[in-house]
Motif scaffolding. Structure first.
Motif, PDB file in Angstrom:
ATOM      1  N   LEU A  28     -33.555 -11.919  65.494  1.00 18.20           N
ATOM      2  CA  LEU A  28     -34.583 -10.928  65.170  1.00 18.20           C
ATOM      3  C   LEU A  28     -34.227  -9.534  65.669  1.00 18.20           C
ATOM      4  O   LEU A  28     -34.942  -8.575  65.373  1.00 18.20           O
ATOM      5  CB  LEU A  28     -35.926 -11.353  65.778  1.00 18.20           C
ATOM      6  N   LYS A  29     -33.145  -9.404  66.418  1.00 20.77           N
ATOM      7  CA  LYS A  29     -32.859  -8.129  67.072  1.00 20.77           C
ATOM      8  C   LYS A  29     -32.673  -6.969  66.092  1.00 20.77           C
ATOM      9  O   LYS A  29     -33.106  -5.860  66.381  1.00 20.77           O
ATOM     10  CB  LYS A  29     -31.681  -8.242  68.024  1.00 20.77           C
ATOM     11  N   ASN A  30     -32.105  -7.200  64.923  1.00 20.26           N
ATOM     12  CA  ASN A  30     -31.942  -6.115  63.953  1.00 20.26           C
ATOM     13  C   ASN A  30     -33.286  -5.674  63.372  1.00 20.26           C
ATOM     14  O   ASN A  30     -33.529  -4.482  63.193  1.00 20.26           O
ATOM     15  CB  ASN A  30     -30.987  -6.526  62.838  1.00 20.26           C
ATOM     16  N   LYS A  31     -34.159  -6.633  63.077  1.00 26.72           N
ATOM     17  CA  LYS A  31     -35.499  -6.283  62.597  1.00 26.72           C
ATOM     18  C   LYS A  31     -36.256  -5.502  63.662  1.00 26.72           C
ATOM     19  O   LYS A  31     -36.937  -4.524  63.368  1.00 26.72           O
ATOM     20  CB  LYS A  31     -36.298  -7.544  62.260  1.00 26.72           C
ATOM     21  N   LEU A  32     -36.148  -5.956  64.896  1.00 31.45           N
ATOM     22  CA  LEU A  32     -36.833  -5.286  65.995  1.00 31.45           C
ATOM     23  C   LEU A  32     -36.284  -3.878  66.196  1.00 31.45           C
ATOM     24  O   LEU A  32     -37.038  -2.933  66.449  1.00 31.45           O
ATOM     25  CB  LEU A  32     -36.701  -6.099  67.284  1.00 31.45           C
ATOM     26  N   TYR A  33     -34.979  -3.725  66.046  1.00 28.76           N
ATOM     27  CA  TYR A  33     -34.364  -2.402  66.179  1.00 28.76           C
ATOM     28  C   TYR A  33     -34.897  -1.450  65.107  1.00 28.76           C
ATOM     29  O   TYR A  33     -35.253  -0.308  65.401  1.00 28.76           O
ATOM     30  CB  TYR A  33     -32.837  -2.505  66.099  1.00 28.76           C
ATOM     31  N   ARG A  34     -34.949  -1.926  63.866  1.00 26.43           N
ATOM     32  CA  ARG A  34     -35.448  -1.071  62.783  1.00 26.43           C
ATOM     33  C   ARG A  34     -36.904  -0.672  63.030  1.00 26.43           C
ATOM     34  O   ARG A  34     -37.291   0.476  62.801  1.00 26.43           O
ATOM     35  CB  ARG A  34     -35.288  -1.768  61.440  1.00 26.43           C
ATOM     36  N   LEU A  35     -37.700  -1.613  63.491  1.00 29.29           N
ATOM     37  CA  LEU A  35     -39.094  -1.322  63.808  1.00 29.29           C
ATOM     38  C   LEU A  35     -39.181  -0.284  64.924  1.00 29.29           C
ATOM     39  O   LEU A  35     -39.906   0.712  64.813  1.00 29.29           O
ATOM     40  CB  LEU A  35     -39.821  -2.608  64.223  1.00 29.29           C
TER      41      LEU A  35
END
Length: 184
Positions: A28-35
């Motif tokens: 999930l780290k990429n989604k969290l980064y974008r958020l």
């Protein structure tokens, strides 16, 4: 002792579903980064927010089984940390770095400039929205989350998600048209 269907279902899923940090949280780290990037508008702050999110989720590992969705937990923690970080640093006035998000299918320099200006306008409009509307638009239209996932992440009903999203899209459409037509 009264046993409900809901408690049996939770018990069943707890026993059947073992949550793994490596398999369920790290992806999930990429989604969290974008958020975090959309909220803080700063790459370094977004990275810090994601790292802090991962630490907090890890520290809650004993409680993971209590949550219906580990992804919703991660998004909620990340969103709250990013909001706190942006308020501390007053990053609302920072320029969103769209160079990392540019489209490669643009063929002419004029189209490239127009697309860049459009993205800048859209980012400015998103920043004008109330926080809850902005978060919902980002989760739905950028992250492609379902109404149910958004409701779970923000602790509101699906009907509220739909209502906020409708109003936000109206505001975005109206404001974008005003800027394009009148150069405001």
């Amino acid at each position: 002792m009264s046993v409900t269907l809901r408690s049996l279902t939770r018990l069943y899923y707890r026993e059947m579903k073992e949550i793994s940090f490596k398999n369920d949280v790290l992806p999930l780290k990429n989604k969290l980064y974008r958020l975090a990037l959309r909220i803080t508008c700063d790459t370094a702050e977004a990275e810090d927010v994601v790292q802090e999110t991962m630490i907090r989720v890890w520290n809650k590992r004993e409680e993971w089984q209590q949550y219906n969705s580990i992804e919703a937990l991660c998004i909620t923690i990340c969103r709250n940390l990013a909001i706190d970080q942006s308020q501390k640093k007053d990053s609302r006035n920072a320029v969103f770095d769209i160079s990392r998000h540019e489209h490669s299918d643009i063929s002419t320099p004029h189209e490239h400039l127009a697309a860049r200006e459009g993205l800048n306008i859209l980012q400015g409009i998103l920043q004008e929205l109330p926080e809850k509307q902005r978060a919902i638009v980002e989760l739905r239209d950028i992250e492609n989350k379902t109404y149910k996932e958004i409701a779970s992440a923000l602790n509101i009903t699906e009907e509220q998600v739909k209502s906020y999203l409708f109003r936000a899209r109206q505001k975005i459409r109206l404001r974008y048209t005003e800027i394009q037509d009148y150069g405001l």
